[in-house]
Every structure is written in C-alpha cells, then in structure tokens.
Design a protein around this motif. Sequence first.
Motif, mmCIF file in Angstrom:
data_model
loop_
_atom_site.group_PDB
_atom_site.id
_atom_site.type_symbol
_atom_site.label_atom_id
_atom_site.label_comp_id
_atom_site.label_asym_id
_atom_site.label_seq_id
_atom_site.Cartn_x
_atom_site.Cartn_y
_atom_site.Cartn_z
ATOM 1 N N LEU A 71 0.829 -1.211 0.000
ATOM 2 C CA LEU A 71 0.000 0.000 0.000
ATOM 3 C C LEU A 71 0.861 1.259 0.000
ATOM 4 O O LEU A 71 0.561 2.217 -0.712
ATOM 5 C CB LEU A 71 -0.948 0.010 1.195
ATOM 6 C CG LEU A 71 -2.160 -0.889 1.077
ATOM 7 C CD1 LEU A 71 -2.961 -0.873 2.382
ATOM 8 C CD2 LEU A 71 -3.040 -0.480 -0.080
ATOM 9 N N ASN A 77 -1.331 6.118 8.968
ATOM 10 C CA ASN A 77 -2.324 5.157 9.430
ATOM 11 C C ASN A 77 -2.577 5.306 10.931
ATOM 12 O O ASN A 77 -3.729 5.320 11.380
ATOM 13 C CB ASN A 77 -1.874 3.732 9.099
ATOM 14 C CG ASN A 77 -2.953 2.712 9.329
ATOM 15 O OD1 ASN A 77 -4.123 2.956 9.063
ATOM 16 N ND2 ASN A 77 -2.559 1.551 9.821
ATOM 17 N N SER A 85 -10.406 2.850 5.211
ATOM 18 C CA SER A 85 -10.706 1.780 4.258
ATOM 19 C C SER A 85 -12.187 1.427 4.306
ATOM 20 O O SER A 85 -12.883 1.710 5.274
ATOM 21 C CB SER A 85 -9.859 0.547 4.562
ATOM 22 O OG SER A 85 -10.155 0.056 5.856
ATOM 23 N N VAL A 118 -9.069 2.001 -0.220
ATOM 24 C CA VAL A 118 -8.208 2.564 0.819
ATOM 25 C C VAL A 118 -7.926 4.010 0.415
ATOM 26 O O VAL A 118 -7.480 4.282 -0.692
ATOM 27 C CB VAL A 118 -6.883 1.781 0.958
ATOM 28 C CG1 VAL A 118 -5.997 2.411 2.023
ATOM 29 C CG2 VAL A 118 -7.165 0.318 1.279
ATOM 30 N N CYS A 174 -5.956 7.623 1.374
ATOM 31 C CA CYS A 174 -4.858 8.255 2.115
ATOM 32 C C CYS A 174 -4.741 9.665 1.561
ATOM 33 O O CYS A 174 -4.259 9.863 0.439
ATOM 34 C CB CYS A 174 -3.567 7.461 1.932
ATOM 35 S SG CYS A 174 -2.157 8.129 2.835
#
Length: 81
Positions: A18, A33, A40, A57, A59
């Motif tokens: 990831l 995270n 997610s 997911v 970010c």
Amino acid sequence: MKVERGPDGDYLIDPAMLAAKFGLPLERFRQKNRIGQVTSLVEAGEGDDAGTHRLTVRCGRQVWRAVIDDQHVILQDEMIG
C-alpha cells in the motif's frame, strides 16, 4: 496478487504494498495510518458481481481501489487522485 483474510474475516493488505501504491516510504504510510489519515471500506458485490468484493483505501486525496474474487485474488486495481 492475493489479499489475506484474518481470523475475524477482515482483509489484511501488506502495508509495504500500500505504501508503494501511494508513493510513500513505509514508515510514513504507517505514521499516517496511526494518526487516522488512512481509511478503508469493503463492499460486497451484488447481482452479476456476487462473490467479489471491492476494497477501497484512502490516504489524503489519493484512493486505491481493488476488486477481489472469492479466492481473495486481486482481479483489478487502480489509483485515483
């Protein structure tokens, strides 16, 4: 590539994979995270898509999305943003 499932049924994705998808060093991804900047979502396929799941997911402004089959193999994935 295959996604693992934990004993509780959660999907487990390699954080190094990831981090690479998001173009981040692994430790920076882990830091994001830890502070809640990585989220997610799992959606089950219906109708013609039954037996598949879509994993998303996020970010920051980037999103990685993958469709996996009932054997947890990634059929397709894409980066958005």
